[in-house]
Design an enzyme around this catalytic site. Structure first.
Site, PDB file in Angstrom:
ATOM      1  N   HIS A  72       0.841  -1.406   0.030  1.00 48.52           N
ATOM      2  CA  HIS A  72       0.023  -0.262   0.006  1.00 48.52           C
ATOM      3  C   HIS A  72       1.030   0.972  -0.141  1.00 48.52           C
ATOM      4  O   HIS A  72       2.008   1.540   0.140  1.00 48.52           O
ATOM      5  CB  HIS A  72      -1.011  -0.252   0.865  1.00 48.52           C
ATOM      6  CG  HIS A  72      -1.980  -1.250   1.620  1.00 48.52           C
ATOM      7  ND1 HIS A  72      -3.591  -0.859   1.044  1.00 48.52           N
ATOM      8  CD2 HIS A  72      -1.396  -1.943   1.555  1.00 48.52           C
ATOM      9  CE1 HIS A  72      -3.988  -1.763   0.974  1.00 48.52           C
ATOM     10  NE2 HIS A  72      -3.443  -2.873   1.666  1.00 48.52           N
ATOM     11  N   TYR A 200      -8.754   4.497   8.507  1.00 46.66           N
ATOM     12  CA  TYR A 200      -8.997   4.433  10.001  1.00 46.66           C
ATOM     13  C   TYR A 200     -10.095   5.187  10.364  1.00 46.66           C
ATOM     14  O   TYR A 200     -10.590   5.694   9.496  1.00 46.66           O
ATOM     15  CB  TYR A 200      -7.802   5.202  11.045  1.00 46.66           C
ATOM     16  CG  TYR A 200      -6.568   4.166  11.142  1.00 46.66           C
ATOM     17  CD1 TYR A 200      -5.884   4.384  10.141  1.00 46.66           C
ATOM     18  CD2 TYR A 200      -6.077   3.278  11.536  1.00 46.66           C
ATOM     19  CE1 TYR A 200      -4.867   3.002   9.396  1.00 46.66           C
ATOM     20  CE2 TYR A 200      -5.235   3.041  12.219  1.00 46.66           C
ATOM     21  CZ  TYR A 200      -4.902   2.351  10.967  1.00 46.66           C
ATOM     22  OH  TYR A 200      -3.459   2.116  11.343  1.00 46.66           O
ATOM     23  N   PRO A 292      -2.249  -0.483  19.247  1.00 43.15           N
ATOM     24  CA  PRO A 292      -1.902  -0.549  17.836  1.00 43.15           C
ATOM     25  C   PRO A 292      -2.506   0.371  16.669  1.00 43.15           C
ATOM     26  O   PRO A 292      -2.262   0.468  15.866  1.00 43.15           O
ATOM     27  CB  PRO A 292      -2.846  -1.995  17.162  1.00 43.15           C
ATOM     28  CG  PRO A 292      -3.734  -2.296  18.812  1.00 43.15           C
ATOM     29  CD  PRO A 292      -3.136  -1.255  19.530  1.00 43.15           C
ATOM     30  N   LYS A 296       2.277  -0.414  15.104  1.00 38.22           N
ATOM     31  CA  LYS A 296       3.830  -0.379  15.084  1.00 38.22           C
ATOM     32  C   LYS A 296       4.659  -1.132  16.106  1.00 38.22           C
ATOM     33  O   LYS A 296       6.051  -1.055  15.951  1.00 38.22           O
ATOM     34  CB  LYS A 296       4.409   1.312  15.900  1.00 38.22           C
ATOM     35  CG  LYS A 296       3.926   2.163  15.323  1.00 38.22           C
ATOM     36  CD  LYS A 296       4.641   2.923  14.244  1.00 38.22           C
ATOM     37  CE  LYS A 296       4.605   4.326  12.686  1.00 38.22           C
ATOM     38  NZ  LYS A 296       4.559   3.616  11.596  1.00 38.22           N
ATOM     39  N   TYR A 384       4.408   8.193  10.513  1.00 41.05           N
ATOM     40  CA  TYR A 384       3.367   6.835  10.162  1.00 41.05           C
ATOM     41  C   TYR A 384       4.338   5.658   9.752  1.00 41.05           C
ATOM     42  O   TYR A 384       4.507   4.626   9.925  1.00 41.05           O
ATOM     43  CB  TYR A 384       2.671   7.291   9.583  1.00 41.05           C
ATOM     44  CG  TYR A 384       1.441   6.581   9.701  1.00 41.05           C
ATOM     45  CD1 TYR A 384       1.469   5.128   9.025  1.00 41.05           C
ATOM     46  CD2 TYR A 384       0.318   6.233  11.337  1.00 41.05           C
ATOM     47  CE1 TYR A 384       0.186   4.528   9.614  1.00 41.05           C
ATOM     48  CE2 TYR A 384      -0.959   5.531  10.958  1.00 41.05           C
ATOM     49  CZ  TYR A 384      -1.159   4.856  10.539  1.00 41.05           C
ATOM     50  OH  TYR A 384      -2.194   3.689  10.335  1.00 41.05           O
TER      51      TYR A 384
HETATM   52  P1  FAS Z   1       4.766 -11.372  22.075  1.00 41.62           P
HETATM   53  O1  FAS Z   1       4.495 -10.881  22.705  1.00 41.62           O
HETATM   54  O2  FAS Z   1       4.876 -12.024  20.122  1.00 41.62           O
HETATM   55  O3  FAS Z   1       6.124 -12.485  22.285  1.00 41.62           O
HETATM   56  C1  FAS Z   1       6.904 -13.132  23.150  1.00 41.62           C
HETATM   57  C2  FAS Z   1       6.816 -14.685  23.630  1.00 41.62           C
HETATM   58  O4  FAS Z   1       7.752 -14.970  24.560  1.00 41.62           O
HETATM   59  C3  FAS Z   1       5.187 -15.349  23.350  1.00 41.62           C
HETATM   60  O5  FAS Z   1       5.171 -16.388  22.672  1.00 41.62           O
HETATM   61  C4  FAS Z   1       5.127 -15.823  24.715  1.00 41.62           C
HETATM   62  O6  FAS Z   1       3.968 -17.482  25.053  1.00 41.62           O
HETATM   63  C5  FAS Z   1       7.048 -16.138  25.144  1.00 41.62           C
HETATM   64  N1  FAS Z   1       7.134 -15.843  27.165  1.00 41.62           N
HETATM   65  C6  FAS Z   1       5.856 -15.525  27.511  1.00 41.62           C
HETATM   66  N2  FAS Z   1       6.536 -15.180  28.908  1.00 41.62           N
HETATM   67  C7  FAS Z   1       7.555 -16.563  28.799  1.00 41.62           C
HETATM   68  C8  FAS Z   1       8.037 -16.914  29.209  1.00 41.62           C
HETATM   69  N3  FAS Z   1       7.778 -16.820  30.933  1.00 41.62           N
HETATM   70  N4  FAS Z   1       8.979 -17.985  29.425  1.00 41.62           N
HETATM   71  C9  FAS Z   1       9.161 -18.381  27.721  1.00 41.62           C
HETATM   72  N5  FAS Z   1       8.778 -17.569  27.156  1.00 41.62           N
HETATM   73  C10 FAS Z   1       8.007 -16.935  27.673  1.00 41.62           C
HETATM   74  N6  FAS Z   1       1.193  -5.005  16.551  1.00 41.62           N
HETATM   75  C11 FAS Z   1       0.302  -4.247  15.571  1.00 41.62           C
HETATM   76  O7  FAS Z   1       1.438  -3.694  14.885  1.00 41.62           O
HETATM   77  N7  FAS Z   1      -0.555  -4.341  15.360  1.00 41.62           N
HETATM   78  C12 FAS Z   1      -1.682  -5.024  15.555  1.00 41.62           C
HETATM   79  O8  FAS Z   1      -2.975  -5.233  15.254  1.00 41.62           O
HETATM   80  C13 FAS Z   1      -0.922  -5.718  16.884  1.00 41.62           C
HETATM   81  N8  FAS Z   1      -2.153  -6.911  17.682  1.00 41.62           N
HETATM   82  C14 FAS Z   1      -2.556  -7.041  18.774  1.00 41.62           C
HETATM   83  C15 FAS Z   1      -2.879  -7.466  19.247  1.00 41.62           C
HETATM   84  C16 FAS Z   1      -2.341  -7.979  20.456  1.00 41.62           C
HETATM   85  C17 FAS Z   1      -4.071  -9.204  21.774  1.00 41.62           C
HETATM   86  C18 FAS Z   1      -1.044  -8.196  21.088  1.00 41.62           C
HETATM   87  C19 FAS Z   1      -1.192  -8.990  22.680  1.00 41.62           C
HETATM   88  C20 FAS Z   1      -0.239  -7.666  20.533  1.00 41.62           C
HETATM   89  C21 FAS Z   1      -0.489  -7.362  18.924  1.00 41.62           C
HETATM   90  N9  FAS Z   1       0.275  -6.221  18.480  1.00 41.62           N
HETATM   91  C22 FAS Z   1      -0.252  -5.489  17.306  1.00 41.62           C
HETATM   92  C23 FAS Z   1       1.335  -6.249  19.008  1.00 41.62           C
HETATM   93  C24 FAS Z   1       2.411  -7.558  18.845  1.00 41.62           C
HETATM   94  O9  FAS Z   1       2.404  -7.516  17.946  1.00 41.62           O
HETATM   95  C25 FAS Z   1       3.260  -7.417  19.507  1.00 41.62           C
HETATM   96  O10 FAS Z   1       3.906  -6.141  18.727  1.00 41.62           O
HETATM   97  C26 FAS Z   1       4.401  -8.967  19.008  1.00 41.62           C
HETATM   98  O11 FAS Z   1       3.604 -10.114  18.708  1.00 41.62           O
HETATM   99  C27 FAS Z   1       6.071  -8.306  19.621  1.00 41.62           C
HETATM  100  O12 FAS Z   1       6.275  -9.406  19.398  1.00 41.62           O
HETATM  101  P2  FAS Z   1       7.743 -10.158  20.542  1.00 41.62           P
HETATM  102  O13 FAS Z   1       8.435  -8.915  21.894  1.00 41.62           O
HETATM  103  O14 FAS Z   1       8.172 -11.192  19.755  1.00 41.62           O
HETATM  104  O15 FAS Z   1       6.112 -10.793  21.175  1.00 41.62           O
HETATM  105  C1  PHB Z   2      -4.292  -5.057  11.179  1.00 41.38           C
HETATM  106  O1  PHB Z   2      -4.226  -5.318  10.182  1.00 41.38           O
HETATM  107  O2  PHB Z   2      -3.636  -5.882  12.055  1.00 41.38           O
HETATM  108  C2  PHB Z   2      -3.778  -3.410  11.485  1.00 41.38           C
HETATM  109  C3  PHB Z   2      -3.435  -2.477  10.372  1.00 41.38           C
HETATM  110  C4  PHB Z   2      -3.295  -1.448  10.427  1.00 41.38           C
HETATM  111  C5  PHB Z   2      -3.249  -0.772  12.581  1.00 41.38           C
HETATM  112  C6  PHB Z   2      -3.699  -2.148  13.162  1.00 41.38           C
HETATM  113  C7  PHB Z   2      -3.547  -3.505  12.677  1.00 41.38           C
HETATM  114  O3  PHB Z   2      -3.180   0.093  13.033  1.00 41.38           O
END
Ligand code: FAS
Ligand code: PHB
Length: 400
Positions: A72, A200, A292, A296, A384
């Site tokens: 995009h 958005y 989110p 980022k 952005y």
């Molecule tokens: P993660 O949380 O992905 O990974 C951490 C890992 O460590 C997990 O697998 C966990 O099981 C493991 N862990 C935890 N505790 C532990 C322990 N004590 N021992 C061993 N392992 C352990 N970002 C966006 O940009 N857009 C979005 O729309 C978006 N939606 C999200 C929705 C939700 C519900 C959540 C929680 C996050 C969202 N995020 C979004 C942010 C997300 O994408 C994170 O930025 C991304 O997963 C970051 O990756 P990690 O730092 O690897 O953390």
């Molecule tokens: C998504 O595609 O999950 C998405 C896109 C834009 C955002 C957050 C999530 O700001």
């Protein structure tokens, strides 16, 4: 067991770092609390900054991303049921976004790990970290009821917001900055054609977002009160509410379909300073969380582990800790810019519980100003699109 770098967490941060270090000939062991299938079952981010795509491409991990990702020029914002504004990053800063689900990246990273027979301990429980400021930190944990110990040179805490790493730093060392938002996002993944752009919506009833995973799989979000649960949002309530928050010409293209995933995520801004202590380095959600709204979170995890991977590769190549000692400083620069942009957009696009009609009008006129002011658009597009990852990425080419 003994290894060079122990990586806690097999999410995107941990698995990408493990991949980078393996390419540099640095031994890692990844310790993950959940099962492989549980990690793969998470539905999360969906938009990749150009710098994230560049990192994955340089590492040779972007074949499916290039084939299936949806590029995009930017993202659209709509408000007052009529106006619209396009954050045109391609025109303003020459950068584009790729819509490609985090789940896909997780699959790609696990496949790369399988190809190199990576050491990943899934379902590793009750991790404890000791000797973080010693020359040989020690991690104790249980797998299948068996107690194990892992000695290492360094620990990469990639275990997300609720992980053990950040909590293992002695009290008084870290300074934490946090803002909890008074609402959450109800996310829906549905097998229906998405809108053509990522859109958005600022609406008096609350924020909404239309995104995608592929031409047959749409990702939608609506702002909901923190007190709500998924049960409060049956399909017959969700779809009309989502559609009501978009202008008619876009709403007409939203075709309801039974979702394959529905979940509510709370919104917070959170930053830990510094992002390191002794031989422990925090990366990704273990160190910071962004709402989110700015897409980022995942992209910051990638820039953190790129800085950390480059610093560790430099240490093992030269024996000097200079880059490692500077990790937190360089990572926090990009973290805080993304945290601020996500905070700004969250305040601009959401309806806060205490908001008045004045507040709604003020938001709408900020959007009108952005729409009418190219210099303001460029400033927003620059933030952005994601600031550049500082320094050379050439080390990634050498790794591939
Ligand atoms: P993660 O949380 O992905 O990974 C951490 C890992 O460590 C997990 O697998 C966990 O099981 C493991 N862990 C935890 N505790 C532990 C322990 N004590 N021992 C061993 N392992 C352990 N970002 C966006 O940009 N857009 C979005 O729309 C978006 N939606 C999200 C929705 C939700 C519900 C959540 C929680 C996050 C969202 N995020 C979004 C942010 C997300 O994408 C994170 O930025 C991304 O997963 C970051 O990756 P990690 O730092 O690897 O953390
Ligand atoms: C998504 O595609 O999950 C998405 C896109 C834009 C955002 C957050 C999530 O700001």
């Amino acid at each position: 067991m003994k290894t060079q770098v122990a990586v806690i967490g097999a999410g995107p941060a941990g698995m990408l770092l493990s991949e980078m270090l393996a390419r540099a000939g640095i031994e890692t062991v990844v310790l993950e609390r959940q099962s492989r299938d549980h990690v793969l079952g998470r539905i999360r981010a969906g938009v990749l900054e150009q710098s994230t795509v560049e990192v994955l491409t340089r590492l040779g991990l972007a074949d499916r991303l290039q084939a299936e990702g949806h590029v995009h020029d930017g993202m659209k914002i709509v408000w007052s049921g009529r106006s619209s504004f396009f954050i045109d990053c391609a025109t303003h800063v020459g950068k584009r976004f790729t819509a490609y689900g985090q789940t896909r990246i997780q699959e790609d990273l696990f496949l790369a790990a399988d190809r190199r027979d990576a050491q990943i301990e899934f379902e590793a429980e009750d991790l404890t970290l000791d000797g973080l400021d010693s020359a040989e930190p020690l991690i104790s944990y249980r797998v299948g009821g068996q107690v194990r110990q892992l000695r290492c040179d360094f620990i990469a805490g990639c275990d997300g917001f609720h992980g053990v790493s950040r909590r293992s730093v002695p009290a008084g060392v870290l300074r934490e900055y946090e803002k909890i938002y008074p609402f959450g996002w109800l996310g829906v993944l549905a097998p229906t054609p998405p809108l053509s752009e990522i859109v958005y919506a600022n609406h008096p009833r609350g924020f909404a977002l239309a995104s995608m995973r592929n031409p047959q799989l749409a990702r939608f979000y609506v702002q909901v009160p923190l007190s709500d649960s998924v049960d409060d949002w049956p399909d017959e309530r969700f779809w009309p509410e989502l559609i009501a928050r978009f202008p008619p010409e876009l709403a007409a293209d939203i075709r309801p379909a039974p979702p394959v995933e529905k979940s509510i995520a709370p919104l917070r801004s959170f930053v830990t300073e510094p992002m390191q202590f002794g031989r422990l380095f925090l990366a990704g959600d273990a160190a910071h969380i962004v709402p989110p709204t700015g897409a980022k979170g995942l992209n910051l995890a990638v820039s953190d582990v790129t800085y950390l991977g480059r610093a560790l590769a430099s240490f093992y190549r030269t024996g000097h800790r200079t880059e490692l000692d500077g990790y937190s400083t360089i990572a926090l620069r990009r973290v805080w810019h993304s945290v601020r942009t996500s905070w700004y957009l969250t305040n601009l696009l959401h309806r806060f519980p205490e908001a008045t009609d004045f507040d709604q009008r003020a938001q709408e006129y900020e959007l009108e100003f952005l729409k009418a002011t190219p210099s303001a658009q460029r400033a927003l597009a620059e933030q952005y699109a994601g600031l550049p990852i500082e320094g050379s990425l050439a080390f990634l080419d050498a790794l591939a």
